[in-house]
Scaffold this motif. Sequence first.
Motif, PDB file in Angstrom:
ATOM      1  N   PRO A 197       0.824  -1.216   0.000  1.00 43.29           N
ATOM      2  CA  PRO A 197       0.000   0.000   0.000  1.00 43.29           C
ATOM      3  C   PRO A 197       0.858   1.267   0.000  1.00 43.29           C
ATOM      4  CG  PRO A 197      -0.890  -1.596   1.546  1.00 43.29           C
ATOM      5  CD  PRO A 197       0.434  -2.138   1.095  1.00 43.29           C
ATOM      6  N   TRP A 244       0.749  -2.127  -6.661  1.00 46.20           N
ATOM      7  CA  TRP A 244      -0.184  -3.140  -6.179  1.00 46.20           C
ATOM      8  C   TRP A 244      -1.398  -2.533  -5.502  1.00 46.20           C
ATOM      9  CZ3 TRP A 244       2.578  -8.094  -3.959  1.00 46.20           C
ATOM     10  CH2 TRP A 244       3.432  -8.600  -4.947  1.00 46.20           C
ATOM     11  N   ASP A 245      -1.198  -1.509  -4.699  1.00 48.13           N
ATOM     12  CA  ASP A 245      -2.301  -0.909  -3.928  1.00 48.13           C
ATOM     13  C   ASP A 245      -2.002   0.575  -3.780  1.00 48.13           C
ATOM     14  OD1 ASP A 245      -4.321  -0.192  -2.224  1.00 48.13           O
ATOM     15  OD2 ASP A 245      -3.924  -1.726  -0.729  1.00 48.13           O
ATOM     16  N   GLN A 291      -4.858  -2.353  -7.483  1.00 46.77           N
ATOM     17  CA  GLN A 291      -5.968  -1.445  -7.202  1.00 46.77           C
ATOM     18  C   GLN A 291      -5.439  -0.022  -7.124  1.00 46.77           C
ATOM     19  OE1 GLN A 291      -9.322  -2.069  -4.256  1.00 46.77           O
ATOM     20  NE2 GLN A 291      -8.137  -0.549  -3.118  1.00 46.77           N
TER      21      GLN A 291
END
Length: 407
Positions: A197, A244-245, A291
């Motif tokens: 994240p 990834w995030d 995402q």
Amino acid sequence: MAATATFAALATEASAQATPVCDPQAGDACSSTQTQSGDVTGLVDIDLSVDQVTVSTSAQGNALAGGVTAASAGLVSRQTMTGATVARSNVVVNGEADGQLSVQTTARGNYLAVTTNGATFAVDATQSTTGDQVRAGTYVQAPGGRVLQGGFATSAAVANTVAMGGPSSSLTGVIDQTAQTTVFAETVADVQYIPAPATFSSQAVANAVQTNTTGASNQDLAIRQSNGASTTEARTDVYVDNAWDLTVGANAGANQAITANAGGSMLIATDQANAGRVRVDARVQTNLQGQTVLAARSVANETVAGNNDIYLKLDNTQLNSGGVEANATYVGVNGYDAYVGADAVGNAVTGYACSQCGGDVNITNSQTNSGNVTATTSATVASGRTAVVGANAVGNTATFYVSRPGG
């Protein structure tokens, strides 16, 4: 618990301030006058290859911080900033970083912070920022870099700030803020690979007031905020080759008054006027992504008054004649989920009290918007699973309700 009231003044030059004078035991009010006419600049410029990157850069024109514990006290504060305030972080990351990325850049014209605990506190605060600019910039360059634990990079520029509150406290008084200056916050990043994240954001506000009292507390405050013909802008521009995030945001406001209370009555009077341009621009580009969440929010005048107890009385007046713009743009090549949103509002007010306490909300509200309000989103995804895209533009919005505590 000993009764104390302590305030400390900070400024770039010793001659830019008067030392606060007060005797809490005698019940006297503290007084402070701070005037800063020169420019204030904070700069960090680094190029490194390390496992973890932590950078914090701050520039402030006038700052006054204090605390009151188990006592009654008052403060008369006058802060004037006519110079420029600039903070900038330039970070180059080489190779692979096993730890987190943490970069935070903050520029403030005037800042007043008071913590209270079991206290009765009366405030009479005036803040004025009319210098050339209040600017914060965060720049992360890692086009061949790998940040394995993710992290964040943020920038915040605020012309005038007042923050007060604490447990079992009574806050009363008047806060008056005036700004007419360019307020600009920018976060730019170029990173090759982030498999965790990561958040990139920017926030620009001309006038900001935040109060939060808990326990057996109450508030009775008058808040006046005025932003003249000027530009308040937040810009975030991010490219990550493989993310990834990823969360990216930009937030801008001319006038913000956010107040919260619990354990007693809450009486708030707000008067907000904006004649300047308020703009956000948030952009993201990825090649591979899991995402991505992208949000752009721009509000000229915003008031939130929430009481997790019985009684809220809110007298709110908002006038906006400046343009409000929110732009969000996403470009993705291959990946999974993308969420893109843009919100632009001329005047916004929210007031609530506690339903389980038998909440009573007493509202007087006047909102006038004559400025153009525009929200725009753009999303281009070559190959993906989900794309949710939305844009909302509102001239005036008002929400009043009762809710469960914490709801």
